[in-house]
Motif scaffolding. Structure first.
Motif, PDB file in Angstrom:
ATOM      1  N   MET A  22      -5.291 -12.367 -36.216  1.00 12.57           N
ATOM      2  CA  MET A  22      -5.674 -11.487 -35.868  1.00 12.57           C
ATOM      3  C   MET A  22      -7.221 -10.384 -35.426  1.00 12.57           C
ATOM      4  O   MET A  22      -8.078 -10.473 -35.773  1.00 12.57           O
ATOM      5  CB  MET A  22      -5.449  -9.777 -37.230  1.00 12.57           C
ATOM      6  CG  MET A  22      -4.057  -9.545 -37.254  1.00 12.57           C
ATOM      7  SD  MET A  22      -3.208  -9.530 -39.737  1.00 12.57           S
ATOM      8  CE  MET A  22      -4.022 -10.281 -40.277  1.00 12.57           C
ATOM      9  N   ALA A  23      -6.787  -9.931 -33.477  1.00 11.49           N
ATOM     10  CA  ALA A  23      -8.030 -10.314 -33.013  1.00 11.49           C
ATOM     11  C   ALA A  23      -9.056  -8.649 -34.112  1.00 11.49           C
ATOM     12  O   ALA A  23      -8.426  -7.747 -34.570  1.00 11.49           O
ATOM     13  CB  ALA A  23      -8.447  -9.677 -32.130  1.00 11.49           C
ATOM     14  N   LEU A  40      -1.847 -20.707 -45.093  1.00 15.35           N
ATOM     15  CA  LEU A  40      -2.992 -20.651 -44.017  1.00 15.35           C
ATOM     16  C   LEU A  40      -2.836 -19.806 -43.399  1.00 15.35           C
ATOM     17  O   LEU A  40      -3.032 -19.226 -43.154  1.00 15.35           O
ATOM     18  CB  LEU A  40      -2.121 -21.995 -42.939  1.00 15.35           C
ATOM     19  CG  LEU A  40      -3.117 -22.656 -42.083  1.00 15.35           C
ATOM     20  CD1 LEU A  40      -4.009 -23.851 -42.483  1.00 15.35           C
ATOM     21  CD2 LEU A  40      -2.607 -22.519 -40.916  1.00 15.35           C
ATOM     22  N   GLY A  41      -4.874 -19.810 -43.624  1.00 14.87           N
ATOM     23  CA  GLY A  41      -5.868 -18.792 -43.340  1.00 14.87           C
ATOM     24  C   GLY A  41      -6.180 -18.684 -41.595  1.00 14.87           C
ATOM     25  O   GLY A  41      -6.179 -20.388 -41.131  1.00 14.87           O
ATOM     26  N   ILE A  42      -6.241 -18.228 -40.831  1.00 14.26           N
ATOM     27  CA  ILE A  42      -6.442 -18.109 -39.784  1.00 14.26           C
ATOM     28  C   ILE A  42      -7.552 -17.376 -39.103  1.00 14.26           C
ATOM     29  O   ILE A  42      -8.104 -16.133 -39.549  1.00 14.26           O
ATOM     30  CB  ILE A  42      -5.498 -18.377 -38.941  1.00 14.26           C
ATOM     31  CG1 ILE A  42      -4.031 -19.088 -39.248  1.00 14.26           C
ATOM     32  CG2 ILE A  42      -5.644 -18.503 -37.074  1.00 14.26           C
ATOM     33  CD1 ILE A  42      -2.705 -19.044 -38.406  1.00 14.26           C
ATOM     34  N   ILE A  43      -8.532 -17.999 -38.336  1.00 17.30           N
ATOM     35  CA  ILE A  43      -9.597 -17.446 -37.708  1.00 17.30           C
ATOM     36  C   ILE A  43      -9.054 -16.364 -36.220  1.00 17.30           C
ATOM     37  O   ILE A  43      -8.528 -17.904 -35.385  1.00 17.30           O
ATOM     38  CB  ILE A  43     -10.622 -17.999 -37.785  1.00 17.30           C
ATOM     39  CG1 ILE A  43     -11.118 -18.434 -39.163  1.00 17.30           C
ATOM     40  CG2 ILE A  43     -11.728 -17.304 -36.862  1.00 17.30           C
ATOM     41  CD1 ILE A  43     -12.450 -19.734 -39.246  1.00 17.30           C
ATOM     42  N   ALA A  44      -9.173 -15.474 -35.787  1.00 20.95           N
ATOM     43  CA  ALA A  44      -8.868 -14.806 -34.681  1.00 20.95           C
ATOM     44  C   ALA A  44      -9.809 -15.690 -33.692  1.00 20.95           C
ATOM     45  O   ALA A  44     -11.099 -15.019 -33.331  1.00 20.95           O
ATOM     46  CB  ALA A  44      -8.826 -13.370 -34.550  1.00 20.95           C
ATOM     47  N   ALA A  45      -9.461 -16.207 -32.681  1.00 19.01           N
ATOM     48  CA  ALA A  45     -10.733 -16.503 -31.462  1.00 19.01           C
ATOM     49  C   ALA A  45     -10.827 -15.085 -30.969  1.00 19.01           C
ATOM     50  O   ALA A  45     -11.355 -14.575 -30.375  1.00 19.01           O
ATOM     51  CB  ALA A  45     -10.102 -17.443 -30.793  1.00 19.01           C
ATOM     52  N   ALA A  46      -9.483 -14.145 -30.599  1.00 23.47           N
ATOM     53  CA  ALA A  46      -9.905 -13.375 -29.383  1.00 23.47           C
ATOM     54  C   ALA A  46     -10.721 -13.678 -28.307  1.00 23.47           C
ATOM     55  O   ALA A  46     -10.495 -14.677 -27.939  1.00 23.47           O
ATOM     56  CB  ALA A  46      -9.642 -12.224 -30.587  1.00 23.47           C
ATOM     57  N   ASN A  47     -11.188 -12.300 -28.791  1.00 26.29           N
ATOM     58  CA  ASN A  47     -12.440 -12.886 -27.284  1.00 26.29           C
ATOM     59  C   ASN A  47     -13.808 -12.591 -28.196  1.00 26.29           C
ATOM     60  O   ASN A  47     -14.736 -12.380 -27.440  1.00 26.29           O
ATOM     61  CB  ASN A  47     -12.826 -10.949 -26.931  1.00 26.29           C
ATOM     62  CG  ASN A  47     -11.644 -11.216 -25.611  1.00 26.29           C
ATOM     63  OD1 ASN A  47     -10.854 -12.204 -25.060  1.00 26.29           O
ATOM     64  ND2 ASN A  47     -10.633  -9.644 -25.616  1.00 26.29           N
ATOM     65  N   THR A  78     -12.469 -16.077 -22.949  1.00 22.37           N
ATOM     66  CA  THR A  78     -12.590 -17.009 -24.320  1.00 22.37           C
ATOM     67  C   THR A  78     -12.496 -18.029 -24.437  1.00 22.37           C
ATOM     68  O   THR A  78     -12.476 -18.697 -25.594  1.00 22.37           O
ATOM     69  CB  THR A  78     -13.786 -16.305 -24.824  1.00 22.37           C
ATOM     70  OG1 THR A  78     -12.932 -16.239 -25.814  1.00 22.37           O
ATOM     71  CG2 THR A  78     -14.242 -15.522 -23.616  1.00 22.37           C
ATOM     72  N   ALA A  79     -10.169 -17.902 -24.412  1.00 22.45           N
ATOM     73  CA  ALA A  79      -9.275 -19.049 -24.812  1.00 22.45           C
ATOM     74  C   ALA A  79     -10.488 -20.743 -24.702  1.00 22.45           C
ATOM     75  O   ALA A  79      -9.817 -21.572 -25.477  1.00 22.45           O
ATOM     76  CB  ALA A  79      -7.985 -18.918 -23.691  1.00 22.45           C
ATOM     77  N   GLU A  80     -10.860 -20.713 -23.286  1.00 24.10           N
ATOM     78  CA  GLU A  80     -11.249 -22.084 -22.687  1.00 24.10           C
ATOM     79  C   GLU A  80     -11.964 -22.577 -23.924  1.00 24.10           C
ATOM     80  O   GLU A  80     -12.528 -24.092 -24.609  1.00 24.10           O
ATOM     81  CB  GLU A  80     -11.990 -22.550 -21.444  1.00 24.10           C
ATOM     82  CG  GLU A  80     -10.362 -21.910 -20.362  1.00 24.10           C
ATOM     83  CD  GLU A  80     -10.159 -23.525 -20.059  1.00 24.10           C
ATOM     84  OE1 GLU A  80     -10.623 -24.681 -20.690  1.00 24.10           O
ATOM     85  OE2 GLU A  80      -8.872 -23.704 -19.189  1.00 24.10           O
ATOM     86  N   ASP A  81     -13.278 -21.828 -24.299  1.00 24.82           N
ATOM     87  CA  ASP A  81     -14.220 -21.889 -24.819  1.00 24.82           C
ATOM     88  C   ASP A  81     -13.920 -22.340 -26.594  1.00 24.82           C
ATOM     89  O   ASP A  81     -14.362 -23.059 -27.213  1.00 24.82           O
ATOM     90  CB  ASP A  81     -15.356 -20.810 -25.204  1.00 24.82           C
ATOM     91  CG  ASP A  81     -16.419 -20.703 -24.060  1.00 24.82           C
ATOM     92  OD1 ASP A  81     -16.290 -21.705 -23.555  1.00 24.82           O
ATOM     93  OD2 ASP A  81     -15.719 -19.979 -23.502  1.00 24.82           O
TER      94      ASP A  81
END
Ligand code: TUI
Length: 318
Positions: A22-23, A40-47, A78-81
C-alpha cells in the motif's frame, strides 16, 4: 495445516499470507512486522524517491532476517528505479500492480527474484504465467485502492483453473473465515491490505486507522471511474466532490487535479475529510488494532477451525 504449502515454500515463509503493498502505508516497519510474524511483509515503492526507498529496503533488512518483498506500481514514473533497487539489494520477492510486468520479470527473474504480479483478470493471469511469473495475486474489486471489475469470489476460481502457478487471493479478506473461503476457491495464499493498516506497527496516521475502525459494510465508494483508474476509498468530503465531477461528466484532467496528493494527505497528515482514505470493503469487519504477528496467528487458527468444522458438518450431512 495451511502452512508449508506451495506459496509458503516458494516465498520461504511460515504462513501463506502477504501484506499488500500500500502506497504511503507499507514501509519498512510494517513489512518487517509482518515478516517477523511469519507472513511476507511488503514495502510499497509507489512514487517513493529512489534514495528514500533504498533506505527503507536497508532498514527492513536490519529489522528482520526473514524474507520480505517490494511492490512496484507500474504506473509510477519511479518504477524503473524501483526495479534497479530490487536488483541491487537482492530483494527476495517483488510484486507488481497496475500494469503489465514484462520488464520486471525480464530484469529480475534471472537474478533469482521471485516475481508475483497482481492481476485483476484471467487474460492477464495467463499472460504473466507465460512471461515467467512465479505466482499471481488475483485481486478482486473488494480491495482498496486501484481496482479491477471482478469480485474475489468470481476471479479466484477462474484464475485458479486458468493457470498452473499458485494463486494468492486478495480483496475482501479480513479474518480466518475469509482465508478459509479463499482456499475453498482454489487459492494457495492470501494477501491482505486493509487489515494490516490497523496493526500496531503500521505508521499510518491514527485518524486513518480510526476511519477504518469506524467503517461499516457500505462505507466505501469507487472514485475516478471515468479516468480509467478507479480507486476504492472511504466516503468523505473528497469523495462527495468526486461525485459532483462524475455528475457533470467532468473531463479526466479535472479528476486528476482533484485526486493529486490526496493519499499522502490522508495517510501522513491524517486529513480524513479531504484526503483519499483508500480501504477495502472489508473495513467494516475490522474492530481493533493489534500486533501484526498476533493478527496472522489468530487468523490462521480461525481458518483451521472453520475448515475443520465445515469438513465435519459436510460429512455429517448438516
Ligand atoms: O495497484 C493496485 N492498487 C493500488 S495502486 C495505488 S496508487 C494509485 N493512486 C492513485 C491512482 C491510481 C493508483 C492504489 N492502489 N492493485 C493492483 C492492481 N493491479 N489492481 C488492478 C491492477 C491491474 C489493472 C490493470 C493490473 C493490470 C492491469 O492491466 C495490465 C494489462 O496488461 O492489461
Amino acid at each position: 495445516m495451511l502452512k508449508n504449502n506451495r506459496i509458503a515454500r516458494l516465498l520461504g515463509i511460515e504462513y501463506p499470507i502477504l501484506q499488500g503493498g500500500m502506497a504511503w502505508v507499507a514501509d519498512a516497519d510494517l513489512a518487517a512486522a509482518v515478516s517477523n510474524g511469519g507472513g511476507l511483509g511488503i514495502i510499497a515503492a509507489a512514487n517513493v524517491p529512489p534514495d528514500i526507498l533504498e533506505k527503507q529496503i536497508l532498514k527492513a533488512k536490519t529489522l528482520t532476517s526473514r524474507p520480505f518483498g517490494l511492490n512496484i506500481m507500474l504506473l509510477s514514473p519511479t518504477a524503473e528505479d524501483a526495479i534497479e533497487l530490487a536488483a541491487a539489494h537482492r530483494v527476495p520477492v517483488v510484486t507488481t500492480g497496475a500494469g503489465a510486468p514484462g520488464k520486471v520479470i525480464e530484469r529480475l527473474k534471472p537474478l533469482g527474484t521471485i516475481v508475483v504480479p497482481v492481476i485483476a483478470s484471467v487474460a492477464h493471469a495467463r499472460r504473466v504465467e507465460k512471461q515467467g511469473a512465479d505466482a499471481v495475486v488475483a485481486e478482486g474489486t473488494e480491495s482498496g485502492g486501484h481496482i479491477g471489475e471482478s469480485t474475489t469470489m468470481t476471479l479466484v476460481p477462474q484464475v485458479a483453473d486458468a493457470v498452473k502457478i499458485p494463486v494468492i487471493a486478495a480483496g475482501g479478506i479480513g479474518d480466518g473465515r475469509g482465508i478459509a473461503a479463499a482456499f475453498a476457491l482454489g487459492a494457495e495464499g492470501v494477501q491482505l491490505g486493509t487489515r494490516f493498516v490497523c496493526c500496531s506497527e503500521c505508521n499510518a496516521h491514527p485518524l486513518y486507522k480510526q476511519e477504518i475502525l469506524a467503517a461499516g459494510d457500505r462505507s466505501t465508494v469507487i472514485t475516478g471511474r471515468r479516468t480509467g483508474h478507479p480507486v476504492r476509498c472511504l466516503k468523505n468530503r473528497l469523495t462527495q466532490e468526486f461525485d459532483k465531477l462524475e455528475d457533470r461528466l467532468a473531463d479526466v484532467q479535472e479528476f486528476e487535479e482533484l485526486g493529486s496528493g490526496r493519499l499522502r494527505k490522508a495517510v501522513v497528515e491524517g486529513d480524513v475529510e479531504w484526503g483519499s482514505v483508500m480501504a477495502g470493503q472489508i473495513a467494516g469487519l475490522i474492530r481493533e488494532i493489534r500486533p501484526a504477528a498476533e493478527i496472522i496467528r489468530t487468523m490462521f487458527a480461525e481458518a483451521e477451525e472453520v475448515l475443520t468444522r465445515l469438513a465435519s458438518d459436510f460429512r455429517n450431512g448438516e
